[in-house]
Design an enzyme around this catalytic site. Structure first.
Site, PDB file in Angstrom:
ATOM      1  CB  VAL A 188       2.194  -0.616  -4.118  1.00  0.00           C
ATOM      2  CG1 VAL A 188       0.699  -0.434  -4.355  1.00  0.00           C
ATOM      3  CG2 VAL A 188       2.537  -2.067  -3.819  1.00  0.00           C
ATOM      4  CE1 TYR A 191       2.725 -12.921   2.401  1.00  0.00           C
ATOM      5  CE2 TYR A 191       2.688 -14.202   4.442  1.00  0.00           C
ATOM      6  CZ  TYR A 191       2.033 -13.425   3.497  1.00  0.00           C
ATOM      7  OH  TYR A 191       0.699 -13.135   3.669  1.00  0.00           O
ATOM      8  CB  ALA A 238      11.471 -10.798   6.598  1.00  0.00           C
ATOM      9  CB  SER A 239       7.460  -8.701   3.685  1.00  0.00           C
ATOM     10  OG  SER A 239       6.376  -9.625   3.642  1.00  0.00           O
ATOM     11  CB  ILE A 286      -8.187 -15.364   3.988  1.00  0.00           C
ATOM     12  CG1 ILE A 286      -7.824 -14.814   5.380  1.00  0.00           C
ATOM     13  CG2 ILE A 286      -9.490 -14.757   3.477  1.00  0.00           C
ATOM     14  CD1 ILE A 286      -8.795 -15.125   6.502  1.00  0.00           C
TER      15      ILE A 286
END
Ligand SMILES: NC(=O)c1ccc[n+]([C@@H]2O[C@H](COP(=O)([O-])OP(=O)(O)OC[C@H]3O[C@@H](n4cnc5c(N)ncnc54)[C@H](OP(=O)(O)O)[C@@H]3O)[C@@H](O)[C@H]2O)c1
Length: 249
Positions: free
Chosen positions: A67, A158, A160-161, A191
């Site tokens: 992606v 992570y 920040a994303s 999860i």
């Protein structure tokens, strides 16, 4: 159990071959949607997931795509247009983590996490919205994380994303609101998927104890919330973030 009817709706779910994305794909198929599930490299897991669906797989297409790669995404959508007249739903669940404290984090770990989690979701959203605008209908759901709200040691990239995803949703939803295209986020806590299974057992134990419900969530717990945002019934909700954390503050 809430039941939805997604008959005649077409959905793209990135990260749709494993974990939260796979549970979302299954729930959408059970509700009669046509689904394209995107994954990046693990053919075996993708094929195993498809086989596990039995007859439900009739309305599923698997698509291998990074992606974060704009050219690949454009080609994916070109092929999507040939097979599907419209796009109704995009779920951006593809995500990776490359944890390290900032002082020790290789630049590549910073860039790859931002590329996949944030830029990837932007690219897919941009190309999806171009299609949704024509139909004046759309549902986009990003999978963010409490890490983006509160920060977690070792997750500057992570976090920040994931914070970026929320900011992006809140901006894009203002651009698309008049065309009935909603953009929302779900924010799962811990999860039980491959995403966290590689963590040391002591750390998993500590995380579990930190959850007020004293258990990790299931991919289905998150899929339930994603389906709500993907449904017509959530039509007046846009730019919002729903936490699915078992009470983790
Ligand atoms: N699990 C948790 O505790 C948790 C908590 C909060 C938020 N989240 C977020 O929830 C999302 C899904 O997590 P998960 O637990 O379901 O993860 P997972 O089980 O590791 O599955 C990740 C999925 O994303 C795909 N993917 C990874 N990089 C990609 C890329 N560049 N292009 C296309 N697809 C890509 C993977 O494909 P391959 O199989 O080919 O690698 C796989 O289908 C992620 O965004 C994650 O940040 C997870």
């Amino acid at each position: 159990m809430l039941t939805y009817n997604f008959e005649n709706r077409t959905a793209i779910v990135t990260g749709g071959s494993r974990g939260i994305g796979a549970a979302t794909v299954k729930a959408l198929l059970q509700a009669k949607a046509t689904v394209v599930a995107v994954y990046s490299s693990n053919d075996e897991a993708a094929n195993r997931f498809k086989e596990s669906l039995g007859d439900l797989a009739a309305n599923l297409t698997l698509s291998k795509l990074n992606v974060a790669d704009y050219a690949q995404a454009e080609e994916f959508f070109r092929q999507f247009d040939e097979a599907h007249p419209t796009l109704d739903i995009l779920v951006n669940s593809a995500g990776i983590r490359r944890d390290a404290v900032a002082a020790m984090m290789p630049e590549e770990s910073w860039r790859s996490v931002i590329d996949v989690n944030l830029t990837g979701a932007f690219i897919m959203s941009k190309l999806a919205i171009q299609r949704m605008l024509q139909k004046r209908y759309g549902r986009i759901v990003h999978v963010t994380s409490p890490s983006g709200r509160m920060g977690i040691e070792g997750q500057s990239n992570y976090a920040a994303s994931k914070a970026g995803l929320v900011a992006m949703a809140k901006s894009i939803c203002k651009e698309t609101a008049r065309r009935n295209i909603t953009v929302n986020c779900v924010s799962p806590g811990f999860i039980d998927t491959d995403f966290i299974s590689s963590l040391p057992p002591e750390q998993l134990d500590a995380y579990r104890k930190s959850v007020p419900m004293k258990r990790f969530g299931t991919p289905e717990d998150v899929a339930n919330a994603i389906l709500f945002f993907a449904s017509e019934e959530s039509s007046y909700i846009t730019g919002s973030v729903l936490e699915i954390t078992g009470g983790l503050a």
